[in-house]
Design an enzyme around this catalytic site. Structure first.
Site, short mmCIF file in Angstrom:
data_model
loop_
_atom_site.label_atom_id
_atom_site.label_comp_id
_atom_site.label_asym_id
_atom_site.label_seq_id
_atom_site.Cartn_x
_atom_site.Cartn_y
_atom_site.Cartn_z
CD GLU A 169 -9.06 -8.43 -3.74
OE1 GLU A 169 -10.00 -7.78 -2.68
OE2 GLU A 169 -8.07 -9.01 -3.42
CG HIS A 221 -5.60 -5.90 -0.41
ND1 HIS A 221 -6.70 -5.85 0.20
CD2 HIS A 221 -5.62 -6.85 -1.35
CE1 HIS A 221 -7.72 -6.39 -0.49
NE2 HIS A 221 -7.24 -7.16 -1.52
NE ARG A 242 -2.57 -5.55 7.15
CZ ARG A 242 -3.91 -6.07 6.74
NH1 ARG A 242 -4.37 -6.87 7.30
NH2 ARG A 242 -4.47 -5.48 5.60
CG ASN A 251 -3.86 -2.24 6.75
OD1 ASN A 251 -3.53 -1.58 5.58
ND2 ASN A 251 -4.99 -2.80 7.14
CB THR A 292 -7.32 -5.50 9.73
OG1 THR A 292 -7.80 -6.75 9.14
CG2 THR A 292 -7.87 -4.18 9.03
NE ARG A 344 -6.79 -12.07 5.14
CZ ARG A 344 -7.38 -10.74 5.14
NH1 ARG A 344 -7.29 -10.38 4.12
NH2 ARG A 344 -7.50 -9.93 6.22
CE LYS A 385 -4.27 -2.16 2.13
NZ LYS A 385 -4.72 -1.93 3.40
CE1 TYR A 409 -9.52 -2.48 0.21
CE2 TYR A 409 -8.51 -0.43 -0.60
CZ TYR A 409 -8.42 -1.50 -0.11
OH TYR A 409 -7.21 -1.99 0.30
CG PHE A 416 -13.45 1.96 6.89
CD1 PHE A 416 -12.58 1.22 5.69
CD2 PHE A 416 -13.73 1.04 7.97
CE1 PHE A 416 -13.08 -0.12 5.73
CE2 PHE A 416 -14.12 -0.52 7.74
CZ PHE A 416 -13.59 -1.05 6.56
P1 IDP Z 1 -7.95 -6.60 5.67
O1 IDP Z 1 -7.15 -5.57 4.64
O2 IDP Z 1 -7.52 -7.01 6.77
O3 IDP Z 1 -8.80 -7.65 4.78
P2 IDP Z 1 -10.74 -5.16 5.61
O4 IDP Z 1 -11.79 -5.43 6.63
O5 IDP Z 1 -11.17 -6.06 4.38
O6 IDP Z 1 -9.26 -5.67 6.24
O7 IDP Z 1 -10.55 -3.61 5.32
C1 IDP Z 1 -10.03 -3.20 4.31
C2 IDP Z 1 -9.08 -2.01 4.42
O8 IDP Z 1 -9.92 -1.01 5.06
C3 IDP Z 1 -8.12 -2.22 5.63
O9 IDP Z 1 -6.86 -2.88 5.29
C4 IDP Z 1 -7.58 -1.11 6.20
O10 IDP Z 1 -6.64 -0.17 5.08
C5 IDP Z 1 -8.87 -0.38 6.05
N1 IDP Z 1 -9.87 -0.30 7.30
C6 IDP Z 1 -10.43 -1.57 8.00
N2 IDP Z 1 -11.06 -1.23 9.17
C7 IDP Z 1 -10.90 0.16 9.16
C8 IDP Z 1 -11.27 1.06 10.11
O11 IDP Z 1 -11.89 0.74 11.08
N3 IDP Z 1 -10.68 2.37 10.05
C9 IDP Z 1 -9.99 2.79 8.97
N4 IDP Z 1 -9.69 1.76 7.92
C10 IDP Z 1 -10.00 0.67 8.01
MG MG Z 2 -10.17 -7.34 3.35
#
Ligand code: IDP
Ligand code: MG
Length: 140
Positions: free
Chosen positions: A127, A116, A103, A113, A92, A86, A10, A50, A58
């Protein structure tokens, strides 16, 4: 079973100049990098990627973050690639990420973070072609 997943380094990690460190971890655990490129997404491209999160609070902030600079999508191949990547990424929220995960070591916040990864085969099937045409995939 050999499987492919879509990974992205990212914009926060690209800006920190840790793409090489992250790619070294990818190779060290035995993934084959089937495709990779540096791109700078537009807002529309980030919103499309997304789209599953469009109702989340968010979503707008996440899309702004993903367009703040270049990122590096990659296609990674391995046995059980989706879960394997993963596991290497970590949780996350970096505050909850296990020691030794990407991470834990490189993320700044739950949003910024570092990486992805696809979360299921159907997700990877959406994707991977979002970023890469068949001709850009280099199996070996
Ligand atoms: P993942 O990347 O671990 O699969 P997801 O729930 O799919 O997590 O969320 C996608 C992305 O959205 C996360 O990687 C992060 O960059 C962002 N994100 C997820 N939850 C939050 C939040 O609570 N606040 C701000 N950004 C978030
Ligand atoms: Mg995800």
């Amino acid at each position: 079973m050999t499987q492919r997943t879509l990974a992205i380094i990212k914009p926060d990690a690209v800006a920190k100049n840790v793409t090489g460190k992250i790619i070294a971890r990818v190779e060290d655990v035995g993934f084959t990098i089937v495709a990779a490129k540096m791109i700078h997404m537009t807002d529309a491209q980030a919103r499309g990627f997304y789209i599953v999160h469009k109702e989340r609070p968010f979503y707008a902030s996440l899309c702004a973050f993903m367009t703040q600079g270049p990122c590096m999508p990659m296609v990674l191949e391995a046995d059980g690639a989706i879960q394997k990547w993963r596991d290497l990424m970590g949780a996350t929220n970096p505050a909850n990420a296990a020691p030794g995960t990407i991470r834990k070591d490189f993320a700044s916040s739950i949003e910024a973070n570092a990486v992805h990864g696809s979360d299921a085969p159907e997700t990877a099937a959406f994707e991977i072609p979002y970023f890469f045409a068949s001709l850009e995939l280099c199996p070996r």
